[in-house]
Design an enzyme around this catalytic site. Structure first.
Site, short mmCIF file in Angstrom:
data_model
loop_
_atom_site.label_atom_id
_atom_site.label_comp_id
_atom_site.label_asym_id
_atom_site.label_seq_id
_atom_site.Cartn_x
_atom_site.Cartn_y
_atom_site.Cartn_z
N ASP A 23 73.92 -2.55 70.20
CA ASP A 23 73.67 -2.88 68.66
C ASP A 23 73.94 -4.31 68.78
O ASP A 23 74.97 -4.47 68.73
CB ASP A 23 74.46 -2.24 67.92
N GLU A 187 66.99 -0.68 63.61
CA GLU A 187 68.42 -0.59 63.45
C GLU A 187 68.20 0.81 62.70
O GLU A 187 68.66 2.19 62.56
CB GLU A 187 69.03 -0.82 62.52
#
Length: 619
Positions: A23, A187
């Site tokens: 991430d 995401e």
């Protein structure tokens, strides 16, 4: 060179290799993997913490970089050489971010044009790709240290609204960090996977992913059916997040202290100290009613109700985005099965309660909102590794497809590992005044220069209306069908001139050749990117000279003799360094010419406006 086992059906590695999920965040970044118990787990290397602040300190003397927690202290001590929120700059031009220049404490080069932004530290120039690669390299090193094994493959997440340019910039950053980026995943899709949504092919659900991070906000409405994630709508604000909550607190403290803007300018470091105190206050008020502190005589106390009053307009802004996303998806709040909360800023009670009220149901925040995206990326990596047989993995294209741009560079339009069928496109323009034809060369491969890739086709788009350079708009679209047939279409939007060609991208390539191309792209990544950056700087320099030459020719009457002489001198310096100069040397000369000539352009504009307004009254 060690042979790497690649699964050509998915373009990924065989299961013995560890593939991590990353991430890459605006404020913090983290890395996760699937542990021996088959559960996703974030990596906390040597007790440094799970979150790696997305902050880089560049030593102006030796150019060495420090990333993460250790770089955070430099925000106060050395703000001009400390880079934060670099994700905001990925794949963007200066025009995209000029209104936010004051947000950054470091120098962003204003080329006053559409080229991608650069960060200037002393006499060195860094692209957001290079800076993001430094963060990814740190994550890679932490993962290798913690797992005691080399980590060369990754899945990296991006916001659902990231465009092609931003996604490609993320891929390039991974490549420069020594990672083979198997897939760029949205995401919200990652967050859903972390909650186990979409793992059961029988399940059909519509969910909302509310993602409020440090610097960005986005809401995504997803439909999950047969294990396939479809983004029905996405909305948000790339400059709205927890940073704005901090800023609201800072402004409240400053206003109350009576410090003038001029006084604050002199104490740039105070602003950074206040920024860190505001972040501390925000976190404290999630569990307490009052925060008390002070910074160099400035009262830094605030209570929970004042804080909530200050941030309410920002929270309401996120709810407007939710409303718009639902409208775009043609849905009402009651059609949403569950709301997943992502991003550290969703811990703020006002945020959680407001979202819950808006959708009319409790939000799902049982997983750590900071970790949920990385955990989902690790699951996606596990799927790509072939370890989850129960999940449908659609066919993918094994090598990237793109076109040749100025300087012999490869501009990727469909990245490798894209699910097929797929389509993608990008807009281009002419480089020379009056250009009526454009040669379009289509390539397949992973290297930065087309000479190292495989040529698939070439055709001419003829009959572009003769216009000044930069005015024609040419859309190049790639459509790859389920049989691997690629259709490339070029359209000049102003005139409607169109041309297309059909090619078979995988024709004639053996499995071994595909594998070798993938290996070469990773082993040559650093050299390729360095070469690309020099070519891009050279191309930019040539464009700058062309523009400056044209400007002097057309507007000599507005310049003094001295100004003309000095401009020509700067142009000669740039011209002489173009063939052999380094990236930084070329950019430095471009910067000098740009800085010197900007006032002339403003002067000419003022004259043009005053002529246009002559004899007209403004009411």
């Amino acid at each position: 060179m060690a042979k790497i086992s690649i699964n050509l059906a998915t373009g990924s590695l065989q299961k013995e290799d560890i593939i991590v999920g990353i991430d890459l965040g605006t404020t913090n970044s983290l890395v996760a993997f699937i542990n021996p118990e088959n559960h996703p787990q974030v990596i906390n290397d040597a007790g440094k913490g799970v979150l790696v602040p997305s902050i880089i300190h560049l030593n102006p003397q030796n150019g060495e970089s420090i990333v993460g927690n250790d770089a955070k202290a430099h925000l106060i001590e050395d703000p001009e050489h400390t880079i934060f929120s670099v994700k905001r700059l990925l794949g963007r031009s200066y025009k995209d971010i000029e209104h936010y220049q004051n947000f950054f404490s470091y120098k962003i080069v204003d080329d006053d044009n559409e080229t991608l932004v650069k960060v200037k530290i002393e006499d060195k120039y860094y692209s957001p790709i290079e800076l993001s690669a430094m963060i990814l390299k740190e994550l890679k090193a932490r993962a290798e240290h913690a797992l005691k094994t080399p980590v060369n493959r990754a899945v990296i997440t991006v916001p659902a609204y990231f465009n092609d340019s931003q996604r490609q910039a993320t891929r390039d950053a991974g490549k420069l960090a020594g990672l083979d980026v198997l897939r760029i995943v949205n995401e919200p899709t990652s967050a859903s996977l972390a909650y186990g949504i979409g793992l059961n092919p029988e399940e059909e659900r519509t969910i909302a992913v509310y993602d409020l991070g440090g610097g960005t906000f986005d809401i995504s409405i997803l439909k999950i059916q047969n294990g396939i994630f479809e983004v029905l709508a996405t909305n948000g604000d790339t400059f709205l997040g927890g940073d704005d909550f901090d800023r609201a607190i800072i402004e409240f403290w400053i206003k109350r202290s009576g410090l003038t803007a001029e006084e604050l300018k002199q104490y740039k470091e105070i602003r950074q100290v206040l920024r860190l105190k505001a972040e501390e206050a925000k976190k404290h008020l999630s569990f307490n009613e009052q925060y008390n502190n002070d910074v160099q005589g400035i009262d830094c106390s605030i209570d929970k109700s004042t804080f909530e009053e200050l941030i309410k307009p920002k929270v309401d802004q996120t709810l407007s985005c939710c409303k718009n996303a639902l409208a775009d998806a043609g849905l009402k709040p009651e059609n949403i099965d569950s709301i997943i909360m992502v991003g550290g800023s969703t811990r703020t009670p006002l945020v959680k309660n407001s979202v819950s009220t808006f959708f009319g149901k409790s939000v799902n925040d049982s997983l750590n909102p900071d970790e949920v995206v990385a955990l989902g990326a690790a699951i996606q990596a596990d799927i790509l590794a072939g370890n989850r047989k129960d999940i449908l993995l659609l066919d993918v294209t094994p090598l990237s497809l793109g076109v040749e741009t100025m300087g012999g560079l490869m501009d990727v339009i469909i990245p490798r590992n894209s699910k097929v069928p797929t389509k993608a496109g990008r807009q281009y323009t002419t480089a020379v005044d009056g250009q009526v034809n454009m040669k379009i060369s289509v390539y397949q491969g992973e290297r930065d220069l087309v000479k190292d890739n495989r040529k698939l086709a070439e055709f001419d788009l003829k009959g572009i209306p003769a216009m000044p350079a930069g005015l024609p708009k040419v859309d190049i679209n790639f459509l790859l069908n389920a049989d691997g047939i690629l259709t490339v279409q070029a359209v000049e939007l102003r005139s409607g001139v169109k041309q297309q060609v059909e090619v078979k991208p995988t024709y004639g390539l053996t499995d071994a050749e595909v594998e070798q191309m993938l290996l070469d792209s990773v082993s040559h990544a650093k050299d390729d990117v360095a070469q690309r950056m020099v070519i891009e700087a050279r191309t930019e320099g040539e464009q700058m000279l062309y523009t400056a030459e044209r400007f002097i020719k057309n507007n000599a009457q507005f310049l003094s003799e001295e100004e003309q002489i000095h401009t020509i001198k700067l142009m000669e310096e740039l011209k002489s360094i173009l063939p052999e100069g380094s990236k930084d040397e070329i950019l430095s000369k471009i910067d000098a010419l740009n800085e010197y000539t900007r006032p002339f352009a403003e002067r000419v504009m003022d004259v043009a406006i005053s002529k246009a307004m002559k004899g007209k009254s403004i009411e």
